[in-house]
Design a protein around this motif. Structure first.
Motif, PDB file in Angstrom:
ATOM      1  N   GLN A 164       7.359   0.353  -5.505  1.00  0.00           N
ATOM      2  CA  GLN A 164       8.861   1.938  -5.284  1.00  0.00           C
ATOM      3  C   GLN A 164       8.649   1.649  -3.758  1.00  0.00           C
ATOM      4  O   GLN A 164       7.758   2.278  -3.668  1.00  0.00           O
ATOM      5  N   THR A 165      10.258   1.517  -3.066  1.00  0.00           N
ATOM      6  CA  THR A 165      10.489   2.315  -1.814  1.00  0.00           C
ATOM      7  C   THR A 165      11.527   2.869  -1.421  1.00  0.00           C
ATOM      8  O   THR A 165      12.363   3.734  -2.502  1.00  0.00           O
ATOM      9  N   THR A 166      11.544   3.280  -0.848  1.00  0.00           N
ATOM     10  CA  THR A 166      12.402   4.034  -0.201  1.00  0.00           C
ATOM     11  C   THR A 166      13.172   3.298   1.116  1.00  0.00           C
ATOM     12  O   THR A 166      14.577   4.171   1.998  1.00  0.00           O
ATOM     13  N   VAL A 167      13.369   2.302   0.600  1.00  0.00           N
ATOM     14  CA  VAL A 167      14.353   1.211   1.921  1.00  0.00           C
ATOM     15  C   VAL A 167      15.712   1.341   1.048  1.00  0.00           C
ATOM     16  O   VAL A 167      15.323   0.686  -0.005  1.00  0.00           O
ATOM     17  N   CYS A 168      16.901   1.117   1.612  1.00  0.00           N
ATOM     18  CA  CYS A 168      17.896   0.704   1.451  1.00  0.00           C
ATOM     19  C   CYS A 168      18.067   0.098   0.806  1.00  0.00           C
ATOM     20  O   CYS A 168      17.681  -0.967   1.487  1.00  0.00           O
ATOM     21  N   ALA A 169      19.544  -0.791   0.005  1.00  0.00           N
ATOM     22  CA  ALA A 169      19.344  -1.302   0.198  1.00  0.00           C
ATOM     23  C   ALA A 169      21.222  -1.869  -0.831  1.00  0.00           C
ATOM     24  O   ALA A 169      21.333  -0.255  -1.356  1.00  0.00           O
ATOM     25  N   GLU A 170      21.629  -2.616  -1.040  1.00  0.00           N
ATOM     26  CA  GLU A 170      23.487  -2.465  -1.519  1.00  0.00           C
ATOM     27  C   GLU A 170      22.788  -3.863  -2.092  1.00  0.00           C
ATOM     28  O   GLU A 170      22.725  -4.450  -1.996  1.00  0.00           O
ATOM     29  N   PRO A 171      24.644  -3.645  -2.854  1.00  0.00           N
ATOM     30  CA  PRO A 171      25.084  -5.914  -4.310  1.00  0.00           C
ATOM     31  C   PRO A 171      24.240  -6.308  -2.766  1.00  0.00           C
ATOM     32  O   PRO A 171      26.019  -5.983  -1.792  1.00  0.00           O
ATOM     33  N   GLY A 172      24.329  -7.346  -2.408  1.00  0.00           N
ATOM     34  CA  GLY A 172      24.324  -8.323  -1.675  1.00  0.00           C
ATOM     35  C   GLY A 172      22.856  -8.423  -0.855  1.00  0.00           C
ATOM     36  O   GLY A 172      22.245  -9.938   0.024  1.00  0.00           O
ATOM     37  N   ASP A 173      21.970  -7.370  -1.432  1.00  0.00           N
ATOM     38  CA  ASP A 173      21.064  -7.999  -0.507  1.00  0.00           C
ATOM     39  C   ASP A 173      19.518  -8.104  -1.805  1.00  0.00           C
ATOM     40  O   ASP A 173      18.512  -8.718  -1.117  1.00  0.00           O
ATOM     41  N   SER A 174      19.976  -9.053  -2.768  1.00  0.00           N
ATOM     42  CA  SER A 174      18.461  -8.575  -3.984  1.00  0.00           C
ATOM     43  C   SER A 174      18.138  -9.819  -3.565  1.00  0.00           C
ATOM     44  O   SER A 174      18.912 -11.282  -2.642  1.00  0.00           O
ATOM     45  N   GLY A 175      16.733 -10.060  -3.597  1.00  0.00           N
ATOM     46  CA  GLY A 175      16.677 -11.490  -3.355  1.00  0.00           C
ATOM     47  C   GLY A 175      16.176 -11.889  -1.759  1.00  0.00           C
ATOM     48  O   GLY A 175      14.867 -11.942  -1.459  1.00  0.00           O
ATOM     49  N   GLY A 176      16.311 -10.599  -1.246  1.00  0.00           N
ATOM     50  CA  GLY A 176      15.966 -10.570   0.244  1.00  0.00           C
ATOM     51  C   GLY A 176      14.081 -10.161   0.685  1.00  0.00           C
ATOM     52  O   GLY A 176      13.818  -9.731  -0.635  1.00  0.00           O
ATOM     53  N   PRO A 177      14.191 -10.789   1.865  1.00  0.00           N
ATOM     54  CA  PRO A 177      12.436 -10.402   1.889  1.00  0.00           C
ATOM     55  C   PRO A 177      11.788  -9.001   2.401  1.00  0.00           C
ATOM     56  O   PRO A 177      12.159  -8.457   3.270  1.00  0.00           O
ATOM     57  N   LEU A 178      10.966  -8.599   1.769  1.00  0.00           N
ATOM     58  CA  LEU A 178      10.175  -7.142   2.288  1.00  0.00           C
ATOM     59  C   LEU A 178       8.787  -7.886   2.702  1.00  0.00           C
ATOM     60  O   LEU A 178       8.217  -8.824   2.118  1.00  0.00           O
ATOM     61  N   PHE A 179       8.777  -7.509   4.435  1.00  0.00           N
ATOM     62  CA  PHE A 179       7.947  -7.751   4.299  1.00  0.00           C
ATOM     63  C   PHE A 179       7.445  -6.182   6.153  1.00  0.00           C
ATOM     64  O   PHE A 179       7.117  -5.397   5.887  1.00  0.00           O
ATOM     65  N   THR A 180       6.179  -7.285   6.863  1.00  0.00           N
ATOM     66  CA  THR A 180       5.679  -6.174   8.221  1.00  0.00           C
ATOM     67  C   THR A 180       5.733  -7.020   8.855  1.00  0.00           C
ATOM     68  O   THR A 180       5.311  -8.327   8.972  1.00  0.00           O
ATOM     69  N   GLY A 181       5.945  -5.842   9.734  1.00  0.00           N
ATOM     70  CA  GLY A 181       5.567  -6.552  11.354  1.00  0.00           C
ATOM     71  C   GLY A 181       4.318  -7.602  11.085  1.00  0.00           C
ATOM     72  O   GLY A 181       4.559  -8.298  12.857  1.00  0.00           O
ATOM     73  N   GLN A 236       1.125  -1.357  -0.090  1.00  0.00           N
ATOM     74  CA  GLN A 236      -0.178  -0.273   0.336  1.00  0.00           C
ATOM     75  C   GLN A 236       0.857   1.128   0.033  1.00  0.00           C
ATOM     76  O   GLN A 236       1.645   1.013   0.809  1.00  0.00           O
ATOM     77  N   VAL A 237       0.580   2.453  -0.864  1.00  0.00           N
ATOM     78  CA  VAL A 237       1.599   3.350  -0.549  1.00  0.00           C
ATOM     79  C   VAL A 237       1.337   4.460   1.031  1.00  0.00           C
ATOM     80  O   VAL A 237       0.448   4.364   0.735  1.00  0.00           O
ATOM     81  N   GLY A 238       2.370   4.124   0.842  1.00  0.00           N
ATOM     82  CA  GLY A 238       2.364   5.145   2.961  1.00  0.00           C
ATOM     83  C   GLY A 238       2.937   4.195   3.336  1.00  0.00           C
ATOM     84  O   GLY A 238       3.231   4.106   4.547  1.00  0.00           O
ATOM     85  N   GLY A 239       2.366   3.079   2.645  1.00  0.00           N
ATOM     86  CA  GLY A 239       2.887   2.032   4.272  1.00  0.00           C
ATOM     87  C   GLY A 239       4.490   1.640   4.702  1.00  0.00           C
ATOM     88  O   GLY A 239       5.237   1.797   3.776  1.00  0.00           O
ATOM     89  N   GLN A 240       4.872   1.767   5.744  1.00  0.00           N
ATOM     90  CA  GLN A 240       5.584   1.293   6.408  1.00  0.00           C
ATOM     91  C   GLN A 240       5.948  -0.468   6.349  1.00  0.00           C
ATOM     92  O   GLN A 240       5.191  -0.821   6.739  1.00  0.00           O
ATOM     93  N   VAL A 241       7.312  -0.343   5.814  1.00  0.00           N
ATOM     94  CA  VAL A 241       8.134  -2.149   5.410  1.00  0.00           C
ATOM     95  C   VAL A 241       9.575  -2.026   5.975  1.00  0.00           C
ATOM     96  O   VAL A 241       9.809  -1.016   6.103  1.00  0.00           O
ATOM     97  N   SER A 242       9.346  -3.373   5.960  1.00  0.00           N
ATOM     98  CA  SER A 242      10.997  -4.186   6.498  1.00  0.00           C
ATOM     99  C   SER A 242      11.479  -4.762   5.953  1.00  0.00           C
ATOM    100  O   SER A 242      10.821  -5.450   4.430  1.00  0.00           O
ATOM    101  N   ARG A 243      12.642  -5.016   5.404  1.00  0.00           N
ATOM    102  CA  ARG A 243      13.483  -5.393   4.465  1.00  0.00           C
ATOM    103  C   ARG A 243      14.282  -5.509   4.754  1.00  0.00           C
ATOM    104  O   ARG A 243      15.935  -5.998   5.725  1.00  0.00           O
ATOM    105  N   MET A 244      15.340  -7.356   4.234  1.00  0.00           N
ATOM    106  CA  MET A 244      15.916  -8.429   5.084  1.00  0.00           C
ATOM    107  C   MET A 244      17.313  -8.229   4.324  1.00  0.00           C
ATOM    108  O   MET A 244      16.696  -8.889   2.820  1.00  0.00           O
ATOM    109  N   GLY A 245      18.680  -8.103   4.268  1.00  0.00           N
ATOM    110  CA  GLY A 245      19.866  -8.543   3.855  1.00  0.00           C
ATOM    111  C   GLY A 245      20.301  -9.032   4.353  1.00  0.00           C
ATOM    112  O   GLY A 245      21.610  -8.613   5.041  1.00  0.00           O
ATOM    113  N   SER A 246      21.641 -10.244   3.356  1.00  0.00           N
ATOM    114  CA  SER A 246      22.864 -10.908   3.993  1.00  0.00           C
ATOM    115  C   SER A 246      23.696  -9.559   4.207  1.00  0.00           C
ATOM    116  O   SER A 246      24.668  -9.347   4.916  1.00  0.00           O
TER     117      SER A 246
END
Length: 288
Positions: free
Chosen positions: A232-249, A194-204
């Protein structure tokens, strides 16, 4: 220092890695978001992406650091007079290599996404589609025995997702995200962003990061080709994070990391494959 994460038994979702990307050229089709809502403006501009802000009805156009000079002037000319918001993002739009707790195929390293169950009851992994280009068989350690095999993959085109089934049908693969420090988020469902929704991302590479959804149905012009239907999100990521999960609490699977620009020191833009779309396409679900 790279963040280290506890592995969940034999089955955590693993997602994708590819080598660093060179610049290329890909065309984008930008919808003419005027009052009539009709027509298209087509430009051949690498380093751009467009998506829809469902709250305002605007088309959000994002341009990376390579869009300069004539390319920038062309982009502005194509969007002038339209219901379009043009924004800059640092760095270069590219796929993110690796991510999550690593898996390996050949010389490539990939990342955790979500453990899923196929419609015929097999334990499997949902991950980024560009991961599959590195190899068909995947292991949990570099040079280790393969434990999962690519069955379906889409990239580029209508998404960035792939399905890997575990070779051992008795593999215990709970749908959970390890956020570090012995903490788990149990994933119980897939849900639409949902646009405006808070999300989390995990990556190695960069661990756990949070942000918000800024637009939906994004089209991204990677050097490897155009990918449509992304978040599209404002969550940062870097090489090595690809494929990791985007999820909510609350335990909702939202997506898997595709690519973007910037980094987790200065910020940037990251795009994700929607989990709901990918699960429907590969014939799988969250949970057993």
């Amino acid at each position: 220092m790279r963040s280290r994460h506890r592995k969940i038994s034999r089955g955590k979702v693993l997602a994708a890695a590819a080598a660093a990307l060179a610049a290329g050229t890909a065309a984008i089709a930008l919808p003419q978001a005027d009052a009539a809502g009709t027509g298209e403006v087509a430009q051949s501009i690498t380093g751009t992406a467009w998506a829809v802000d469902t709250r305002t009805g605007e088309t959000l156009v994002t341009a990376d650091s390579t869009v300069q000079g004539a390319k920038w002037d062309s982009l502005l000319a194509a969007t002038r007079g339209k219901a379009v918001r043009v924004e800059r993002t640092p760095g270069v739009l590219s796929l993110f290599a690796e991510g999550g707790d690593a898996i390996f195929a050949g010389g490539a390293r990939c990342s955790l996404g979500f453990n899923v169950t196929t419609n015929d009851g097999r334990p499997a992994i949902l991950t980024a589609g560009h991961c599959a280009a590195a190899g068909r068989r995947w292991s949990l350690t570099q040079g280790g025995r393969p434990v999962a095999t690519v069955q379906k993959s889409t990239f580029p085109g209508n998404g960035d997702f792939s399905l890997l089934t575990y070779d051992n049908a008795a593999t215990s693969a709970p749908s959970a995200v390890d956020t570090g420090g012995g903490r788990l988020v149990n994933i119980t469902r897939a849900a639409a962003a949902q646009v405006g929704g808070q999300v989390s991302r995990m990556g190695s590479t960069t661990g756990l990061h949070n942000g918000r959804v800024t637009a939906l149905n994004a089209t991204v012009n990677y050097p490897e080709g155009r990918v449509t239907g992304l978040i599209q999100t404002t969550v940062c990521a870097e090489p090595g994070d690809s494929g990791g999960p985007l999820f909510t609490g609350d335990g909702s699977a939202i997506g898997v990391t595709s690519g973007g620009s910037g980094n987790c020191r200065t910020g940037g833009v990251t795009f994700f494959q929607p989990a709901t779309t990918a699960l429907a396409a590969v014939g799988a679900r969250i949970g057993g």
